[in-house]
Write an enzyme that holds these catalytic residues in place. Structure first.
Site, PDB file in Angstrom:
ATOM      1  N   LYS A  74      36.771  31.346  37.380  1.00  0.00           N
ATOM      2  CA  LYS A  74      38.024  30.668  37.724  1.00  0.00           C
ATOM      3  C   LYS A  74      38.097  30.388  39.222  1.00  0.00           C
ATOM      4  O   LYS A  74      37.705  31.219  40.040  1.00  0.00           O
ATOM      5  CB  LYS A  74      39.209  31.531  37.303  1.00  0.00           C
ATOM      6  CG  LYS A  74      39.339  31.614  35.798  1.00  0.00           C
ATOM      7  CD  LYS A  74      40.754  31.842  35.377  1.00  0.00           C
ATOM      8  CE  LYS A  74      41.063  33.280  35.161  1.00  0.00           C
ATOM      9  NZ  LYS A  74      42.325  33.504  34.471  1.00  0.00           N
ATOM     10  N   HIS A 112      49.214  40.847  34.389  1.00  0.00           N
ATOM     11  CA  HIS A 112      49.342  39.480  34.912  1.00  0.00           C
ATOM     12  C   HIS A 112      50.378  38.674  34.126  1.00  0.00           C
ATOM     13  O   HIS A 112      50.271  37.449  34.001  1.00  0.00           O
ATOM     14  CB  HIS A 112      47.987  38.770  34.893  1.00  0.00           C
ATOM     15  CG  HIS A 112      46.998  39.344  35.866  1.00  0.00           C
ATOM     16  ND1 HIS A 112      46.438  40.601  35.705  1.00  0.00           N
ATOM     17  CD2 HIS A 112      46.483  38.858  37.022  1.00  0.00           C
ATOM     18  CE1 HIS A 112      45.602  40.848  36.718  1.00  0.00           C
ATOM     19  NE2 HIS A 112      45.619  39.798  37.528  1.00  0.00           N
TER      20      HIS A 112
HETATM   21  N1  NAD Z   1      39.177  33.784  40.432  1.00  0.00           N
HETATM   22  C1  NAD Z   1      39.485  34.906  39.835  1.00  0.00           C
HETATM   23  O1  NAD Z   1      39.076  35.166  38.698  1.00  0.00           O
HETATM   24  C2  NAD Z   1      40.340  35.905  40.547  1.00  0.00           C
HETATM   25  C3  NAD Z   1      40.442  37.211  40.047  1.00  0.00           C
HETATM   26  C4  NAD Z   1      41.204  38.143  40.750  1.00  0.00           C
HETATM   27  C5  NAD Z   1      41.855  37.767  41.909  1.00  0.00           C
HETATM   28  N2  NAD Z   1      41.740  36.474  42.350  1.00  0.00           N
HETATM   29  C6  NAD Z   1      42.422  36.062  43.573  1.00  0.00           C
HETATM   30  O2  NAD Z   1      41.920  36.829  44.660  1.00  0.00           O
HETATM   31  C7  NAD Z   1      42.912  36.863  45.668  1.00  0.00           C
HETATM   32  C8  NAD Z   1      42.970  38.260  46.259  1.00  0.00           C
HETATM   33  O3  NAD Z   1      41.718  38.553  46.808  1.00  0.00           O
HETATM   34  P1  NAD Z   1      41.548  39.601  48.000  1.00  0.00           P
HETATM   35  O4  NAD Z   1      42.265  40.824  47.658  1.00  0.00           O
HETATM   36  O5  NAD Z   1      40.115  39.646  48.292  1.00  0.00           O
HETATM   37  O6  NAD Z   1      42.395  38.954  49.184  1.00  0.00           O
HETATM   38  P2  NAD Z   1      41.964  38.104  50.456  1.00  0.00           P
HETATM   39  O7  NAD Z   1      40.912  37.140  50.140  1.00  0.00           O
HETATM   40  O8  NAD Z   1      43.251  37.598  51.016  1.00  0.00           O
HETATM   41  O9  NAD Z   1      41.341  39.190  51.439  1.00  0.00           O
HETATM   42  C9  NAD Z   1      42.148  40.210  51.931  1.00  0.00           C
HETATM   43  C10 NAD Z   1      42.057  40.328  53.448  1.00  0.00           C
HETATM   44  O10 NAD Z   1      40.843  40.976  53.785  1.00  0.00           O
HETATM   45  C11 NAD Z   1      40.153  40.253  54.805  1.00  0.00           C
HETATM   46  N3  NAD Z   1      38.740  40.581  54.596  1.00  0.00           N
HETATM   47  C12 NAD Z   1      37.866  40.012  53.737  1.00  0.00           C
HETATM   48  N4  NAD Z   1      36.712  40.699  53.732  1.00  0.00           N
HETATM   49  C13 NAD Z   1      36.840  41.709  54.616  1.00  0.00           C
HETATM   50  C14 NAD Z   1      35.989  42.765  55.040  1.00  0.00           C
HETATM   51  N5  NAD Z   1      34.771  42.958  54.513  1.00  0.00           N
HETATM   52  N6  NAD Z   1      36.452  43.629  55.987  1.00  0.00           N
HETATM   53  C15 NAD Z   1      37.700  43.487  56.502  1.00  0.00           C
HETATM   54  N7  NAD Z   1      38.558  42.514  56.110  1.00  0.00           N
HETATM   55  C16 NAD Z   1      38.126  41.641  55.182  1.00  0.00           C
HETATM   56  C17 NAD Z   1      40.578  38.837  54.579  1.00  0.00           C
HETATM   57  O11 NAD Z   1      40.474  38.075  55.761  1.00  0.00           O
HETATM   58  C18 NAD Z   1      42.037  39.006  54.172  1.00  0.00           C
HETATM   59  O12 NAD Z   1      42.850  39.128  55.310  1.00  0.00           O
HETATM   60  C19 NAD Z   1      44.218  36.416  45.037  1.00  0.00           C
HETATM   61  O13 NAD Z   1      44.568  35.153  45.515  1.00  0.00           O
HETATM   62  C20 NAD Z   1      43.895  36.346  43.557  1.00  0.00           C
HETATM   63  O14 NAD Z   1      44.618  35.333  42.898  1.00  0.00           O
HETATM   64  C21 NAD Z   1      41.003  35.562  41.705  1.00  0.00           C
END
Ligand code: NAD
Length: 410
Positions: free
Chosen positions: A173, A284
């Site tokens: 997705k 969800h």
């Molecule tokens: N496509 C899918 O199937 C699917 C599944 C679950 C979640 N999601 C989506 O994922 C998103 C959430 O992802 P997330 O939790 O990764 O959030 P995010 O991508 O916002 O990352 C969180 C924070 O961590 C920082 N960051 C990234 N890697 C880092 C690292 N190694 N060290 C320090 N900081 C780092 C980023 O800059 C950001 O500020 C939501 O938008 C959700 O809808 C998508």
């Protein structure tokens, strides 16, 4: 009756007499991609990443070593030099777009920025997969842009957060938020490859580790009692130490790998979500609306945790789970650094609207996954507003306060 001759197809006869006609097109799209795990992908002396990036290319033309990298700004700050050094050392001509990536900028503007970078780079339609390096937001944005550029350009994901590693980075997705709709616009588009490297977790703040643990807890609650028990053990370690302390390495590895395995076990047979009863949609149902309502305050996994707390209350109310099991779930959440309570739970209208929107998303039925005991699930279609209020009351009555748990741990 004579059969139509090749030069006079039958539809021509029909069309000349009366406008109309009928064709049916049936096609099957084969989807195949790999999810590979390797620690320290960016270690310059290790050719693994370079090989994987070259081997996954499907185009038939002359191989190209040009690559466009789209990198999360925080990741660039932490790993930018290592990324540059790696791609230069392994003979890639890499260009890079550094993008702000978090929920508040998960929108069409970010998609446009990636599309413009692809255009400026002159990305080849097949031979130069775009490489996404960042969290779930970055991976979703890049996947979406790649999937619509030239109606589909290959891309590779290198997730760098826990949610990225165990969820956003492994499925098909893509998408971004639109108006108040969470992931309202997007596509199903598999990457060529997902490369998972848990060493990125070393720099992830504890709050974001907890955020990822929420999605692991989701999988455990609907599919695996054993994974849940391991999460209870993890909750006693402390989130940061679970991933940092070599003493907990086996536990951290089991939790991460088992979660990916169970997630893919659910995703693969229903990749395009033809079946809308999906147990991985647990947590969800209310959370998309709650998350967008409190987008400055709640991370994705935190909103999922609030939803899971509420639906735990629903399961207890229906006798699908004992009260004792329900309290165990809320305590595990707290121990993993997740708050089962959020003030959004006090907004009854918001919760009812959230369920209505989910019904639209699930083709007119709630198809709401509820836990049956711990590690099992059922789908229900008849949750009422009164039941939601009772579920909220369960969370309000039983959500342990953070300090209460700390006292218990001493
Ligand atoms: N496509 C899918 O199937 C699917 C599944 C679950 C979640 N999601 C989506 O994922 C998103 C959430 O992802 P997330 O939790 O990764 O959030 P995010 O991508 O916002 O990352 C969180 C924070 O961590 C920082 N960051 C990234 N890697 C880092 C690292 N190694 N060290 C320090 N900081 C780092 C980023 O800059 C950001 O500020 C939501 O938008 C959700 O809808 C998508």
């Amino acid at each position: 009756m004579p059969s139509p001759t090749p030069t006079t197809p039958s539809y021509r006869h029909e069309l000349s007499r009366r406008p109309g006609g009928r064709w049916r097109v049936d096609a099957v799209k084969q989807v195949s991609y790999e999810v590979l795990v390797r620690r320290d992908l960016l270690a310059v002396e290790d050719p693994y990443l370079a090989r994987a990036l070259r081997d996954c290319v499907t185009g038939s033309g002359t191989p190209s070593d040009r690559r466009l990298l789209i990198v999360d700004r925080t990741v660039e700050t932490l790993y930018g030099q290592a990324i540059d050094a790696y791609f230069a050392a392994h003979g890639f001509a890499a260009a890079k777009l550094v993008l702000d990536a978090h929920e508040q900028v998960k929108d069409w503007n970010s998609v446009e920025a990636v599309l413009a970078a692809m255009d400026d780079f002159g990305v080849d339609r097949r031979r130069e997969p775009v490489i996404a390096i960042g969290g779930g937001v970055l991976c979703d944005v890049v996947g979406f842009a790649a999937s619509i550029y030239r109606r589909g350009t290959p891309y590779v994901r290198i997730p760098t957060t826990l949610i990225g590693l165990i969820d956003a980075g492994v499925g098909v997705k893509t998408g971004v938020n639109h108006r108040s709709g969470k992931n309202r616009i997007g596509t199903y588009a598999q990457p060529l490859l997902s490369l998972l490297d848990t060493s990125f977790l070393g720099t992830l703040p504890a709050r974001h580790l907890s955020n990822g643990l929420a999605e692991i807890l989701k999988v455990a609650l609907v599919k695996s009692d054993a994974l849940f028990t391991s999460l209870e053990r993890a909750a006693r370690c402390g989130t940061r130490s679970l991933f940092d302390d070599p003493f907990h390495a086996d536990l951290a590895e089991y939790i991460t790998y088992e979660s990916i395995h169970l997630m893919l076990e659910e995703l693969q047979p229903n990749l395009w979500e033809a079946v809308l009863e999906r147990c991985v949609d647990y947590g969800h149902t209310f959370s998309p609306t709650v998350e967008m309502h409190s987008v400055a305050e709640l991370l994705h996994g935190e909103a999922v945790a609030v939803d899971m707390a509420l639906t735990t209350g629903l399961s207890v109310g229906r006798g699908l789970m004992s009260e004792e099991e329900g309290v165990r779930v809320l305590r595990a959440m707290r121990g993993l650094g997740l708050n089962p309570w959020n003030d959004a739970l006090g907004n009854h209208d918001l919760l009812c609207r959230a369920l209505e929107d989910t019904v639209r998303h699930r083709d007119g039925l709630q198809r709401l996954p509820l836990t049956r005991g711990i590690g099992g699930h059922v789908f229900v279609n008849d949750v009422t507003p009164a039941e939601i209020a009772a579920g909220v009351a369960f969370v309000a009555a039983h959500a342990p306060a953070a300090d209460e748990l700390q006292e218990a741990a001493v």
